[in-house]
Design a protein around this motif. Sequence first.
Motif, PDB file in Angstrom:
ATOM      1  N   VAL A   1       0.857  -1.192   0.000  1.00 36.86           N
ATOM      2  CA  VAL A   1       0.000   0.000   0.000  1.00 36.86           C
ATOM      3  C   VAL A   1       0.889   1.237   0.000  1.00 36.86           C
ATOM      4  O   VAL A   1       1.818   1.337   0.790  1.00 36.86           O
ATOM      5  N   SER A   2       0.591   2.154  -0.912  1.00 39.41           N
ATOM      6  CA  SER A   2       1.418   3.356  -0.985  1.00 39.41           C
ATOM      7  C   SER A   2       0.585   4.549  -1.421  1.00 39.41           C
ATOM      8  O   SER A   2      -0.489   4.404  -1.996  1.00 39.41           O
ATOM      9  N   VAL A   3       1.114   5.717  -1.147  1.00 40.43           N
ATOM     10  CA  VAL A   3       0.571   6.974  -1.675  1.00 40.43           C
ATOM     11  C   VAL A   3       1.748   7.709  -2.277  1.00 40.43           C
ATOM     12  O   VAL A   3       2.733   7.958  -1.578  1.00 40.43           O
ATOM     13  N   GLN A   4       1.699   7.985  -3.566  1.00 42.01           N
ATOM     14  CA  GLN A   4       2.815   8.705  -4.175  1.00 42.01           C
ATOM     15  C   GLN A   4       2.377   9.419  -5.442  1.00 42.01           C
ATOM     16  O   GLN A   4       1.423   9.000  -6.101  1.00 42.01           O
ATOM     17  N   PRO A   5       3.086  10.518  -5.777  1.00 40.50           N
ATOM     18  CA  PRO A   5       2.791  11.192  -7.039  1.00 40.50           C
ATOM     19  C   PRO A   5       3.088  10.213  -8.164  1.00 40.50           C
ATOM     20  O   PRO A   5       4.151   9.576  -8.153  1.00 40.50           O
ATOM     21  N   THR A   6       2.172  10.088  -9.103  1.00 38.16           N
ATOM     22  CA  THR A   6       2.260   9.048 -10.127  1.00 38.16           C
ATOM     23  C   THR A   6       1.843   9.640 -11.464  1.00 38.16           C
ATOM     24  O   THR A   6       0.872  10.396 -11.526  1.00 38.16           O
ATOM     25  N   PHE A   7       2.575   9.300 -12.512  1.00 34.21           N
ATOM     26  CA  PHE A   7       2.146   9.694 -13.853  1.00 34.21           C
ATOM     27  C   PHE A   7       1.110   8.693 -14.355  1.00 34.21           C
ATOM     28  O   PHE A   7       1.368   7.494 -14.399  1.00 34.21           O
ATOM     29  N   ILE A   8      -0.059   9.206 -14.740  1.00 33.21           N
ATOM     30  CA  ILE A   8      -1.161   8.364 -15.215  1.00 33.21           C
ATOM     31  C   ILE A   8      -1.347   8.629 -16.703  1.00 33.21           C
ATOM     32  O   ILE A   8      -1.454   9.785 -17.109  1.00 33.21           O
ATOM     33  N   ALA A   9      -1.392   7.549 -17.472  1.00 35.04           N
ATOM     34  CA  ALA A   9      -1.617   7.699 -18.911  1.00 35.04           C
ATOM     35  C   ALA A   9      -2.952   8.405 -19.149  1.00 35.04           C
ATOM     36  O   ALA A   9      -3.941   8.121 -18.472  1.00 35.04           O
ATOM     37  N   LYS A  10      -2.972   9.317 -20.133  1.00 34.52           N
ATOM     38  CA  LYS A  10      -4.165  10.130 -20.415  1.00 34.52           C
ATOM     39  C   LYS A  10      -5.391   9.280 -20.717  1.00 34.52           C
ATOM     40  O   LYS A  10      -6.520   9.703 -20.492  1.00 34.52           O
TER      41      LYS A  10
END
Lengths: 432, 432
Positions: free
Chosen positions: B262-271
Motif C-alpha cells: 500500500v502506498s501513496v505517491q505522485p504518479t504519472f497516469i496515462a491520459k
Amino acid sequence: MKQDLSIGLLGLGTVGTGVVKLIEQHQEELVHQLGCQIKVKKVLIRNVEKDRDVQIDPTSITTNPEDVLNDPDIDVIVEVMGGIDEARQYILEALQNRKHVVTANKDLIALYGPELQEIAWKNQCDLLYEASVGGGIPILRGLTDGLVADRIQKLMGIVNGTTNYILTKMMDEGVSYEEALKTAQELGFAEADPTSDVAGLDAARKMAILARLAFLTDVSLNDVEVEGITNLSSEDLNYGKTLGYTMKLIGMAQCQDERIEVSVQPTFIAKSHPLAAVKDEFNAVYVNGEAIGETMFYGPGAGSLPTATAVVSDVIAAIKNMQLGINGRNLSKPRFKRKLKSLDQRFGQYYIRLHLKDQVGAFSQLTTAFSELDISFKRIIQTPDKRDELAEIIIVTHQVSLDRFQQALLKLNEMPVVKQVNSYYRVEGENK
Amino acid sequence: MKQDLSIGLLGLGTVGTGVVKLIEQHQEELVHQLGCQIKVKKVLIRNVEKDRDVQIDPTSITTNPEDVLNDPDIDVIVEVMGGIDEARQYILEALQNRKHVVTANKDLIALYGPELQEIAWKNQCDLLYEASVGGGIPILRGLTDGLVADRIQKLMGIVNGTTNYILTKMMDEGVSYEEALKTAQELGFAEADPTSDVAGLDAARKMAILARLAFLTDVSLNDVEVEGITNLSSEDLNYGKTLGYTMKLIGMAQCQDERIEVSVQPTFIAKSHPLAAVKDEFNAVYVNGEAIGETMFYGPGAGSLPTATAVVSDVIAAIKNMQLGINGRNLSKPRFKRKLKSLDQRFGQYYIRLHLKDQVGAFSQLTTAFSELDISFKRIIQTPDKRDELAEIIIVTHQVSLDRFQQALLKLNEMPVVKQVNSYYRVEGENK
C-alpha cells in the motif's frame, strides 16, 4: 461451519458459465463471507449436446425445469437463461415455492419487475437483479443503498456496450457505422442481429429499471422515449468533434416534483464531461443528486465473469438475508405515482444542422425565427456548401424547453430560405 | 408509523451542519425508507457562541458529551467532530452504551478502526464509516457489498481533493505549486495548514481503510508508504505532458497471495486511463478485480452536503438493521493475516529524469547499465541542456521489480557519466 447452501441455475450460457466458474474460483472468499459453501446443485439447460466452457457434474444437468424449481434443497434460483415468457413463468414458480431469485434478465425486469417484486414480497423472498444493468458495476446497490439519503434528480447512463463500442470507433477512428458494427460483431461485442442494441431498446430497458430505483416510482418501459444510432451521419460526428463534443447513446432520466422524463437518444457530450471518457464497450452511470452533486459508476457492462460478479453478489446477499431471517425486505415500494413531464417541463440544449439557401437576408431570417421563440444560441458555424449554392449552418442552442424547440423545428421547415433541417441532437455538458 | 428515531450528533462543523440540513430537507424520503422520522435530539458542540449555517433547536445544543452519550432515547451517535483521542473516547462510550455509531473520521478509523469494530461487535452495535473515504462516493459499500463476489487485486485511488485540485491546476494551467495551493486555500479546498493533505497523510489514512475492506485483512496505517506532492517540478510535469501522462497523487493498494503493498505517491497516469479524467477537487477509486476487470467510483470527495449523504446513508442502514434486529453484523472479520510484499515482489513502471555528461559513449554506458539489470525502456527522450554541456534524459521503463529499480538508481548515482538523477515517478496505464 453452517450447512452448505444449494443454488439452482436456469441457463448455462455466457453468464451462467461465469457464475459456475466464479463460485468455484472464489470458494474460499465465499466461505469467509457466509460461513458455508455454495454448491450449484442443479442446472437447467436446453441442449445437452452443446459444448460449454466449464466443468460441471453431469448428474446436476437437467432439461426439466421442475428438477430445479421443485428441489427442496435449493434455496436460491439464479435465472440467467434470458428471454421473457419462459423465464417469467419459472421465476413465478420459484417465488411461489419460496425460493429466492437472482436474475440478470433486464428484458424481464423492465417489463415485469414490479409485478414479480410484489410476489416476492408476498412470499418473503428476495428478488435481486443487480446484473440486469451495467453488468458488473454495482449501480443498483449504489442507488438503493449508497445514495439512499439523497434525492436523485437526474441520471445519465451509457448502459449499452455494443453501441458505445461502435460510437467510439466512429468518433475516434472515423470509421463508418457499418464497419464499426462489423468489427464489434467480430469481437463479440455485438450480436449477429444487433437490432435491440443499435435501436436503443436494450438501453431503454435498463433505463426503466434505473429510473424506478433512482426515483422510487413506477416507471414502465413505455415511458421511455427511444432513438437508436443507425442514422448518425459522419458530417454530424465531425461537426461535433469540432465543437468539442463526443457522440454517445445516452439514457437519461430526470425527476422533478414527482414528474419524470426518461429517454434514450444519441447525444453530444462535452469532452470535459466524465461520460465523454467512457470508451469502447465500457458502461457508466452518472448521477446528479440534490446533496451529493455528481457521482459516477464506471465498469464493464457485459461479459461472462464481470456479470457473474453481480449475480453472485446478489446470491451472497440473499444467503446473508436467509441467515439473518430478513428476506423479502430488499427494496422500497414506490414512493409516489409517476406522472410524465409535459414538453414545456422538459429542457435541453440542442445541436441543429440545416441547409440554408445562399441568398441575401437568409441568415437574418433564421436568427429572427429563433429569437421570436426566445431561443438563444451558444455557437453558430456557417460553412458554404459549394455544390448547391447552399450554406450549411450548425447551431448549438442554450437551454430551451422541448415544446419551444419543436415549434422552432416546425417553423424552420416552413421557411422558404431553409432548404432542409438535416439533423438535431441533444447536447449535455459544458466545455470550459 | 413506527416510533421516531433519535440521533445524537458529536460536532456541528461542516459535515455536522450538512447532516442536520439533509435530515430536514429529505424528511419525506427518510420516512418512506424507514417508516419513521429521524430527529436530531442532541448536538455536542465546543463553542456555543459560534455562528452556524443551520437552524437548530437551542435546547438540543450541549457542551457536555454525557448529555448525548447517555441519553436513553438516542439510538445512533453520529461522530463528526474529528480529531482522535476525544472522538475515540466518546465512540467507545457510545458503543459500551449500546448505541450504534456512524463516523466520518478517517484519522480515527485508520488508526483504531479494527479495535473499535471488535468492541462494536461485542456490543452488537453497528460501527459505520462510509463518509471516511471519498466523501459522498459510496465506495466502502461498493467494495463490501457490490464487489463482494470478486477477488480484488488492485485499487488505485485519488482520495484527496486538495492535492487533486492543486495538481489539476499545475498540469492543465501550468501554474506553480505555491500559486495552486493559494487558489485552493482561497476556494476552501485546502486548509490554512495544508500539511496533512499535501504530504499525503490524509490519503494514506484513506488507503489503509480501503485496503482493509478490499482485501479483508488487517492493514495498519504504518503499512502505507507515503510521499507527498510538495517537491514536484514543472520540468517533470511538462515532460509528463509530452509523454501523454498527467500527474496525480495516487493511493495504490495491491494484494497477491495474502501479501499486500500500500502506498501513496505522485504518479504519472496515462491520459487514456479513467483516473486521468478525474479533475479538480473530485475523487475516484479505481478497482481491478480478478473477475470484474476494472471498475471505478467517482464523485465529490468532500463538502458539507455530499459527505452528509454518506453519513445519513449509514444512519439509515443502522436504523434498518435495528428494525430487523441485525445490528453488529455489518462487516466481515479479516480473512488472513497480511504480510507485506518484499521489494522483489513489487513491480512498477517508472519515469526517470537524469542529467548525463555530454561526452562520447555516455548514452551507451547508460543503456548498458539498465540492460545489465534486465530493465528495458519503453520511451527515451534526450534533449541537450545548453547551460552545462549536459544532456537531459527522460526514460520510461517497462515493468520492473522495485528491488531491481532501486539497484538501477544506486548504479546510476555511482556512474561518472551521470551528473545526477533528478527525479523518478511511478507510471500507471498505457496510452494507445
